[in-house]
Design an enzyme around this catalytic site. Structure first.
Site, PDB file in Angstrom:
ATOM      1  CE1 TYR A  18      -4.126   1.911   0.589  1.00 11.08           C
ATOM      2  CE2 TYR A  18      -2.660   3.294   1.873  1.00 11.08           C
ATOM      3  CZ  TYR A  18      -3.877   3.101   1.234  1.00 11.08           C
ATOM      4  OH  TYR A  18      -4.810   4.104   1.238  1.00 11.08           O
ATOM      5  CG  HIS A  22      -1.100   5.439  -1.553  1.00  8.09           C
ATOM      6  ND1 HIS A  22      -1.606   4.163  -1.526  1.00  8.09           N
ATOM      7  CD2 HIS A  22      -2.159   6.278  -1.653  1.00  8.09           C
ATOM      8  CE1 HIS A  22      -2.924   4.227  -1.606  1.00  8.09           C
ATOM      9  NE2 HIS A  22      -3.283   5.502  -1.692  1.00  8.09           N
ATOM     10  CE1 TYR A  41      -6.704  10.704   1.087  1.00 12.25           C
ATOM     11  CE2 TYR A  41      -6.692  11.058  -1.280  1.00 12.25           C
ATOM     12  CZ  TYR A  41      -7.064  10.309  -0.185  1.00 12.25           C
ATOM     13  OH  TYR A  41      -7.792   9.158  -0.369  1.00 12.25           O
ATOM     14  CD1 TRP A  76      -6.388   4.930  -6.426  1.00 14.07           C
ATOM     15  CD2 TRP A  76      -4.392   4.824  -7.411  1.00 14.07           C
ATOM     16  NE1 TRP A  76      -5.438   4.900  -5.439  1.00 14.07           N
ATOM     17  CE2 TRP A  76      -4.200   4.835  -6.023  1.00 14.07           C
ATOM     18  CE3 TRP A  76      -3.279   4.756  -8.245  1.00 14.07           C
ATOM     19  CZ2 TRP A  76      -2.945   4.789  -5.428  1.00 14.07           C
ATOM     20  CZ3 TRP A  76      -2.017   4.707  -7.658  1.00 14.07           C
ATOM     21  CH2 TRP A  76      -1.865   4.727  -6.262  1.00 14.07           C
ATOM     22  CD1 TRP A  77     -10.631   3.899  -6.354  1.00 13.65           C
ATOM     23  CD2 TRP A  77     -12.598   3.731  -7.396  1.00 13.65           C
ATOM     24  NE1 TRP A  77     -11.419   4.945  -5.928  1.00 13.65           N
ATOM     25  CE2 TRP A  77     -12.627   4.859  -6.554  1.00 13.65           C
ATOM     26  CE3 TRP A  77     -13.722   3.437  -8.152  1.00 13.65           C
ATOM     27  CZ2 TRP A  77     -13.752   5.686  -6.435  1.00 13.65           C
ATOM     28  CZ3 TRP A  77     -14.835   4.251  -8.045  1.00 13.65           C
ATOM     29  CH2 TRP A  77     -14.846   5.356  -7.196  1.00 13.65           C
TER      30      TRP A  77
END
Length: 104
Positions: A18, A22, A41, A76-77
């Site tokens: 993860y 990112h 964010y 992206w999802w």
């Protein structure tokens, strides 16, 4: 400026992946977020529960979770679907959180 917070769930053992994904966020996705009014964010991980806590500052009403109609967000999802809990459309299962305190 609005502040939004929500939680998601990371699959067991996927912390390093993860973070890697990112750290390599696609430039076009980053630009879409900025163009959509997301100015800050942050995502935090509670390693005991694998709960991801996300916080955003946004201008306007919507945040990143409202961009699902765009092609880049859908990609992206799909890219992230194997390491976190997702809905049938690959969007992350997310729960909006209510702000109950804010210190300026």
């Amino acid at each position: 400026m609005n502040r939004l917070a929500f939680k998601m769930h990371l699959n067991e053992g996927q912390k390093a992946e993860y973070i890697k994904r990112h750290n390599e966020i696609w430039p076009e996705l980053k630009q879409l977020l900025k163009d959509s009014g997301v100015s800050e964010y942050s995502i935090f991980l509670d390693a005991d529960t694998n709960t991801l806590f996300a916080f955003q500052k946004v201008s306007g009403e919507g945040g990143s979770q409202d961009l699902g109609q765009t092609e880049i967000v859908q990609k992206w999802w799909a890219h992230m679907a194997d390491i976190m809990q997702t809905n049938p459309d690959n969007s992350p299962v997310s729960t909006a959180l209510e702000e109950v305190f804010y210190l300026k």
